[in-house]
Motif scaffolding. Sequence first.
Motif, PDB file in Angstrom:
ATOM      1  N   LEU A  86      -3.099  -3.562  -2.522  1.00  0.00           N
ATOM      2  CA  LEU A  86      -4.175  -2.807  -3.171  1.00  0.00           C
ATOM      3  C   LEU A  86      -3.995  -2.748  -4.683  1.00  0.00           C
ATOM      4  O   LEU A  86      -4.962  -2.867  -5.435  1.00  0.00           O
ATOM      5  N   ALA A  87      -2.775  -2.607  -5.149  1.00  0.00           N
ATOM      6  CA  ALA A  87      -2.503  -2.534  -6.588  1.00  0.00           C
ATOM      7  C   ALA A  87      -2.925  -3.814  -7.305  1.00  0.00           C
ATOM      8  O   ALA A  87      -3.263  -3.780  -8.489  1.00  0.00           O
ATOM      9  N   LEU A  90      -7.200  -3.757  -7.401  1.00  0.00           N
ATOM     10  CA  LEU A  90      -7.914  -2.734  -8.167  1.00  0.00           C
ATOM     11  C   LEU A  90      -7.457  -2.766  -9.628  1.00  0.00           C
ATOM     12  O   LEU A  90      -6.296  -3.041  -9.916  1.00  0.00           O
ATOM     13  N   GLN A  94      -9.265   2.282 -11.331  1.00  0.00           N
ATOM     14  CA  GLN A  94      -9.573   2.472  -9.906  1.00  0.00           C
ATOM     15  C   GLN A  94      -8.335   2.886  -9.128  1.00  0.00           C
ATOM     16  O   GLN A  94      -8.386   3.743  -8.261  1.00  0.00           O
ATOM     17  N   LEU A  95      -7.200   2.269  -9.461  1.00  0.00           N
ATOM     18  CA  LEU A  95      -5.973   2.578  -8.760  1.00  0.00           C
ATOM     19  C   LEU A  95      -5.534   4.021  -9.012  1.00  0.00           C
ATOM     20  O   LEU A  95      -5.055   4.698  -8.103  1.00  0.00           O
TER      21      LEU A  95
END
Length: 96
Positions: A86-87, A90, A94-95
């Motif tokens: 995910l990091a 985004l 966003q993160l």
Amino acid sequence: MGLFSRLKMLLGGLYTRTYSWPALDVTLPGGRYLHLVGSIHMGTRDMSPLPEGLLRKLKQADALIVEADVSVSGSPFSELPPRPPLAERLDPAQLA
């Protein structure tokens, strides 16, 4: 809808029944009654056994609707292709 049914619906809105488990009673137009129970699958071992009142409601139910198929084991997502973390997908805002 009869007079008794109308009174019951009107008076039923004046109070909310509480339970020892996370639940909400809903009566739909036409008289259909739902007892909505919050997720218990993330519970701890000390939540077992389920409260007797909830077990009675389950035994009296016409149907049981669950948010997932609990009759099988394994993940329904096991066939998905791997994705970057995910990091990496985004931007920093966003993160955060």
